[in-house]
Design an enzyme around this catalytic site. Sequence first.
Site, PDB file in Angstrom:
ATOM      1  N   LYS A 134       2.069  -1.847   9.942  1.00 31.15           N
ATOM      2  CA  LYS A 134       3.493  -1.807   9.609  1.00 31.15           C
ATOM      3  C   LYS A 134       4.141  -3.140   9.969  1.00 31.15           C
ATOM      4  O   LYS A 134       3.678  -3.822  10.881  1.00 31.15           O
ATOM      5  CB  LYS A 134       4.179  -0.699  10.425  1.00 31.15           C
ATOM      6  CG  LYS A 134       3.844   0.707  10.003  1.00 31.15           C
ATOM      7  CD  LYS A 134       4.579   1.721  10.886  1.00 31.15           C
ATOM      8  CE  LYS A 134       4.199   3.146  10.535  1.00 31.15           C
ATOM      9  NZ  LYS A 134       4.662   3.568   9.200  1.00 31.15           N
TER      10      LYS A 134
ATOM     11  N   ARG B 118      -1.442  12.815   7.485  1.00 27.77           N
ATOM     12  CA  ARG B 118      -2.070  13.812   6.619  1.00 27.77           C
ATOM     13  C   ARG B 118      -3.562  13.938   6.912  1.00 27.77           C
ATOM     14  O   ARG B 118      -4.156  14.994   6.721  1.00 27.77           O
ATOM     15  CB  ARG B 118      -1.791  13.458   5.145  1.00 27.77           C
ATOM     16  CG  ARG B 118      -2.410  12.186   4.682  1.00 27.77           C
ATOM     17  CD  ARG B 118      -1.769  11.663   3.396  1.00 27.77           C
ATOM     18  NE  ARG B 118      -0.448  11.065   3.638  1.00 27.77           N
ATOM     19  CZ  ARG B 118       0.322  10.572   2.677  1.00 27.77           C
ATOM     20  NH1 ARG B 118      -0.064  10.603   1.406  1.00 27.77           N
ATOM     21  NH2 ARG B 118       1.501  10.061   2.979  1.00 27.77           N
TER      22      ARG B 118
HETATM   23  N1  BES Z   1       4.765   8.143  10.543  1.00 31.33           N
HETATM   24  C1  BES Z   1       4.909   7.605   9.252  1.00 31.33           C
HETATM   25  C2  BES Z   1       6.107   8.171   8.498  1.00 31.33           C
HETATM   26  C3  BES Z   1       7.435   7.559   8.821  1.00 31.33           C
HETATM   27  C4  BES Z   1       7.780   6.352   8.260  1.00 31.33           C
HETATM   28  C5  BES Z   1       8.357   8.241   9.561  1.00 31.33           C
HETATM   29  C6  BES Z   1       9.026   5.804   8.512  1.00 31.33           C
HETATM   30  C7  BES Z   1       9.607   7.718   9.801  1.00 31.33           C
HETATM   31  C8  BES Z   1       9.944   6.491   9.265  1.00 31.33           C
HETATM   32  C9  BES Z   1       3.671   7.888   8.409  1.00 31.33           C
HETATM   33  O1  BES Z   1       2.488   7.930   9.105  1.00 31.33           O
HETATM   34  C10 BES Z   1       3.572   6.785   7.418  1.00 31.33           C
HETATM   35  O2  BES Z   1       3.387   5.669   7.837  1.00 31.33           O
HETATM   36  N2  BES Z   1       3.696   7.101   6.140  1.00 31.33           N
HETATM   37  C11 BES Z   1       3.644   6.128   5.123  1.00 31.33           C
HETATM   38  C12 BES Z   1       2.817   6.674   4.003  1.00 31.33           C
HETATM   39  C13 BES Z   1       2.504   5.668   2.932  1.00 31.33           C
HETATM   40  C14 BES Z   1       1.560   4.622   3.471  1.00 31.33           C
HETATM   41  C15 BES Z   1       1.901   6.378   1.767  1.00 31.33           C
HETATM   42  C16 BES Z   1       5.069   5.850   4.669  1.00 31.33           C
HETATM   43  O3  BES Z   1       5.854   6.782   4.594  1.00 31.33           O
HETATM   44  O4  BES Z   1       5.400   4.687   4.463  1.00 31.33           O
HETATM   45 MN    MN Z   2       1.634   5.962   9.266  1.00 34.92          MN
END
Ligand code: BES
Ligand code: MN
Length: 494
Positions: A274, A348
């Site tokens: 990230k 997931r």
């Molecule tokens: N924990 C995150 C989801 C999240 C993102 C919660 C921002 C709160 C704020 C999850 O594990 C994640 O990173 N999801 C990705 C999925 C994507 C790579 C398909 C997302 O939502 O960007």
């Molecule tokens: Mn994630």
Amino acid sequence: MSLTFALAHGQPSSLDTPLLVVVLPADASLTSAILPLDAPLNGALARTLARRDFRGGRDETLLLVGGEVGVQRLLLVGRGSAPLTRTTARRAAAIAARQANKLGVTAMHLWIPDGAAQADAVEGLVIGAAAGTWQYVDLLTPPPEKDRRARLAAVHVVTDDTDAMRDALAAGEAVAAGQAIAKRLGQMPGNYCTPDTFVEVGQDIASRHGMKLTVLGRAEMEKEHMGSFLCVAQGTSQEPRLVALEYRGGPADQQPVVLIGKGLCFDTGGISIKPAPEMEWMKFDMSGAGGVMGAMEAIGRLKLPVNVVGIIGSTTNMPSGEAVKPGDVVRASNGKTIEIINTDAEGRLVLADLLVFAKRFNPAVAIDAATLTGAIVIGLGHNAVGVFGSDQGAIDAVLAAGQAAGEPGWPMPTWDDYREQIKSDVADLKNTGGRAAGSITAALFLQEFVDGYPWVHLDVAGTAYSQSDLGWIPKGPTGTPVGTFVEFVRARVS
Ligand code: BES
Ligand code: MN
Ligand code: ZN
């Protein structure tokens, strides 16, 4: 630090209290119920209301100075024009409790003149007062003695029917205790809240409420062929943990409600790392698991006559030389193969093996909660939980529970057409389906691991944590989805 709750009977105007909080509706006027308070305040209450200095709007407050003894301070809190429910009472009490802490009073009486014998309202007052005083100060150096303010320690709920309200008070305390567990875990930094913290919290809950505890580590998960969960844990030296708590309050042959939580103690994204800004918020990525723990605590306290199993999967998503990488294919415990497109879609992957694991408990229904997608924050913001599922009856029951608990959810589609997006060329599935409908394709991915039982998925990414002070909830973890879980289980009793 701990807050005690009790019911108080009698005429509020004759109370001896450092702070009497009176919760009033919009267009508050000097009703016969509150009139007796006017004399001890030398007419200030009547004048204030006549001048319309206080109008009872939602979140409005006004502090009146009382005497040396008796009602020493009177805090008016508005609840607005919405009907009196658990949610409106909760909000008013949270605001009152925060005000009490600012004043430095150690005790307060809470009174809703037109709802003093309404169980829902009493329960809401307790939950709200606890939420308003909640804090995480374990890592702060305490201020010098002279700068310290006393903290609220005792809350008395004024009612004319103490016998009838006793259960409501206890229910409020149970939910509040559960939320406190969830919030604490949510606020703990990733180097303090680790997968082993979930083992410790699980042990504590299990021992106090007589629940069966099962803990799996890396080796046990390997035996279960949980290649999906384990690939997320591949980049960390921390032992990943699957923790299951079994509460058997119902008949032995009753199928349990199974609650499942995503417990990422920190989510860097892994190799698909990230960006740095705001990455620190990803310590909250265990909020689903925290919610399951909190709900199990509340259910244990309530001694509900139902069977409930809580399952959490906890690890930390880290990049390393050993970490899973895009293009890798892993095999989940139901045999399905998954192509990893983005290592940041890790929740997931953990939940997939938990959903397969849940099957052994023969669930009547399973509900998972996860801070699963940023897309749900875009879609629903911070005001609604995304609700997905395979069974309309269960979805409706979860929506009703969330509404009653003040954690409203909103239904999302899980149409087959979206499934196209998670088809892979080399595996049964891929772990992301692109930007479009990101929360829906995540839910559809999960559905691939649900085998024959009714299932509901809650995406709490927008609602488990608040990045701003909401007035009635300070900035930080909100306690969601503890209330929804508890309410869902309670509704099966009555
Ligand atoms: N924990 C995150 C989801 C999240 C993102 C919660 C921002 C709160 C704020 C999850 O594990 C994640 O990173 N999801 C990705 C999925 C994507 C790579 C398909 C997302 O939502 O960007
Ligand atoms: Mn994630
Ligand atoms: Zn995550």
